[in-house]
Design a protein around this motif. Structure first.
Motif, short mmCIF file in Angstrom:
data_model
loop_
_atom_site.label_atom_id
_atom_site.label_comp_id
_atom_site.label_asym_id
_atom_site.label_seq_id
_atom_site.Cartn_x
_atom_site.Cartn_y
_atom_site.Cartn_z
N GLY A 87 -44.77 -59.95 -19.87
CA GLY A 87 -44.88 -60.40 -18.50
C GLY A 87 -46.14 -61.14 -18.16
O GLY A 87 -46.21 -61.84 -17.16
N SER A 88 -47.20 -60.95 -18.97
CA SER A 88 -48.42 -61.72 -18.81
C SER A 88 -48.96 -61.65 -17.38
O SER A 88 -49.03 -60.58 -16.78
CB SER A 88 -48.15 -63.16 -19.24
N TYR A 90 -47.82 -62.41 -14.57
CA TYR A 90 -46.90 -61.85 -13.57
C TYR A 90 -47.06 -60.33 -13.47
O TYR A 90 -47.21 -59.78 -12.37
CB TYR A 90 -45.46 -62.21 -13.94
N GLY A 106 -45.05 -65.47 -11.43
CA GLY A 106 -43.93 -65.54 -12.37
C GLY A 106 -43.13 -66.81 -12.21
O GLY A 106 -42.72 -67.44 -13.19
N THR A 252 -48.07 -62.72 -23.65
CA THR A 252 -46.69 -62.34 -23.33
C THR A 252 -46.06 -61.51 -24.45
O THR A 252 -45.03 -60.88 -24.25
CB THR A 252 -45.81 -63.59 -23.09
N ILE A 368 -41.38 -63.76 -19.66
CA ILE A 368 -41.62 -63.70 -18.22
C ILE A 368 -40.31 -63.42 -17.50
O ILE A 368 -40.22 -62.53 -16.63
CB ILE A 368 -42.23 -65.03 -17.72
#
Length: 525
Positions: A87-88, A90, A106, A252, A368
């Motif tokens: 998800g990094s 986000y 996102g 991610t 993501i």
């Protein structure tokens, strides 16, 4: 309240463990993922455009972009090691600034990765049609199969860019088969292009054609080209920033990494430092051997990179050998200094290497998408994991299809600048997230801590805003337009279907470590 939904870190970690991806990646594979994206995009696609914006100051542009990325990477390293899930930016924003701002991050990342992957697919198509088919085998692909309906500059195009379509679909299939298999394939491609670029640096920096006089004037368009123009060293840095998206893609993969607390920071910082040094050396070799002065327009301002005006200038005999006029910049340099055979080999290396860039970009975009769907902000079917391959196959197939269609039918244009707008926004939000977590949750274990965080994080924020304001004006305006569309989607679908909004949160039992879903009172609104 629109900013009232903040997902607890423990809930994020519990959700990831309950519906997790397979952990197969080590620090070396993470570095290769970063190098695979960074080196391929910046060197093989943007060298000519960067030189047209900054001249020999291209080296300074790489240093400026790299400096902003280094401080951003430190922020990423701390929070990615602490929250080792997909998800990094986000996910990090969800845990610190709430659901709405996390959605905007996102949404920006979805745009960033998809546009970049389509653009690089089109770039690969040029190498495939030119260097591979034409130079090696003398085969000319019919024009209607080699370009979309519109070419760059509005010139007539073809019907479909078939090579770009096929490479995007091929990479998509590879990602569905499995992350470990994709990483092994990527490692081979990285080895090919690092070898080729090392040979380029050695041949150019030791060449008798190398002349330091070619670096004068070093900054023909100045450091600052003017707000919204996208030229000068800073304007070139804002464009070249596109190349550094690779280290963001590394984060991610945190949920698929063994020992992420150790390996994610190494992969992030290591790939970035390696690539930045390589960029500067390659730029020095290219400019020092054949020169890198931009072609100036009225008022001493360089013609915009990729514009029809520049294309007309490049068609003139006096500019035939210019670095800024080449579509295969590094191969062109070697041909100009008498290494035609090696130049063709470097072109082949680019043809072989660019799929690794597409692979990392699609990989990052699907992760993501996967996490946003897992949170209920997008249809939950998208978060399905393949029973055999343990990969998010539904969202990978969807993403790859969209990228393939975009590559097949749309021109590249200024997609690098547009993609950068989303990247810079995400990087800025990560720096905010690190500061918020330091203040709100200072006791949480941090396997990696940003040194002097109260200096490094603000520098990251200022640097991202600084580069954003030096993008061309149309690229700056695209981000708020895309964001407005995302806000509509959020209020029409995502806010009502959010797991957090419905009061469904995954938690970990502190004693036994059991995971349970418990209802909470959903936030109002």
């Amino acid at each position: 309240m629109i900013l009232d939904r903040i997902k607890p870190l423990d809930a994020i970690l519990a959700t990831a463990e309950k519906k997790s991806l397979n952990r197969t990646l080590g620090w070396f594979q993470l570095m290769l993922f970063g190098i695979g994206c960074v080196i391929g995009t910046g060197i093989f696609v943007l060298t000519s455009a960067g030189a047209q914006k900054a001249g020999p100051g291209l080296m300074l542009a790489f240093a400026i972009a790299g400096a902003v990325c280094i401080v951003a990477a430190l922020c990423y390293a701390e929070i990615a090691a602490m929250v080792p899930v997909a998800g990094s930016a986000y996910t990090y924003s969800y845990a610190t600034m709430g659901e709405f701002l996390a959605w905007t991050v996102g949404w920006a990342l979805i745009m960033e990765y998809a546009i970049a992957a389509a653009a690089v697919s089109v770039g690969w198509s040029g190498y495939f049609s030119g260097t591979f088919l034409n130079e090696l085998f003398g085969v000319q692909l019919p024009p209607w199969l080699a370009a979309g309906p519109l070419a760059l500059g509005g010139a007539p195009g073809g019907l479909i860019n078939l090579p770009a379509l096929l490479i995007a679909l091929l990479v998509t299939g590879l990602l569905i088969i499995g992350t470990s298999e994709s990483a092994k394939f990527n490692a081979i491609l990285v080895a090919i292009k690092v070898t080729a670029l090392t040979a380029f640096v050695a041949l150019t920096l030791t060449s008798p054609h190398f002349d330091t006089a070619r670096f004068n004037p070093f900054l023909p368009a100045g450091v600052f080209g003017g707000w919204g123009t996208g030229v000068g060293a800073v304007g070139a840095a804002a464009t070249i920033f596109f190349a550094y998206v690779g280290f963001d893609a590394v984060s991610t993969a945190a949920e698929e990494t063994k020992n992420p607390q150790r390996n994610v920071p190494i992969g992030l910082v290591g790939s970035l430092l390696f690539c930045t040094v390589f960029y500067i050396l390659v730029a020095a070799g290219a400019v020092g051997t054949i020169g890198g002065q931009p072609i100036m327009g009225p008022g001493g301002v360089p013609f915009p990179a990729g514009s029809e005006e520049l294309a007309r200038q490049c068609a003139m005999p006096q500019h035939a050998g210019a670095l800024v006029c080449s579509n295969e910049a590094l191969a062109h340099v070697l041909r100009e200094i008498g290494f035609s055979g090696i130049g063709n080999m470097l072109g082949i290396a680019a043809f072989l290497a660019l799929p690794s860039v597409i692979l990392v970009l699609i990989f990052g975009q699907t992760r993501i998408f996967f996490v946003m769907a897992r949170d209920g902000l997008l249809p939950e079917k998208l978060s399905s994991v393949h029973p055999k391959y343990k990969t998010p196959h539904v969202v990978t197939l969807l993403t790859g299809g969209v990228v393939a269609l975009g590559a097949a039918f749309f021109p590249v244009g200024k997609l690098a600048d547009i993609s950068n707008a989303g990247t810079l926004y995400a990087f800025m939000m990560v720096a905010f997230a690190v500061l918020i977590l330091r203040k709100r949750d200072p006791q949480r274990q941090r396997a990696f801590r940003v040194p002097a965080v109260w200096l490094v994080a603000p520098i990251t924020i200022v640097g991202c805003v600084f580069l954003f304001l030096n993008l061309p004006i149309d690229a700056m305006l695209f981000l708020p337009g895309w964001g407005a569309l995302g806000i509509i989607v959020y209020f029409l679908y995502s806010r009502h279907n959010s797991h957090l909004g419905r009061g469904i949160v995954e938690v970990v039992d502190d004693i036994e470590g059991d995971e349970t879903s418990i209802p909470i009172n959903p936030p109002k609104g």
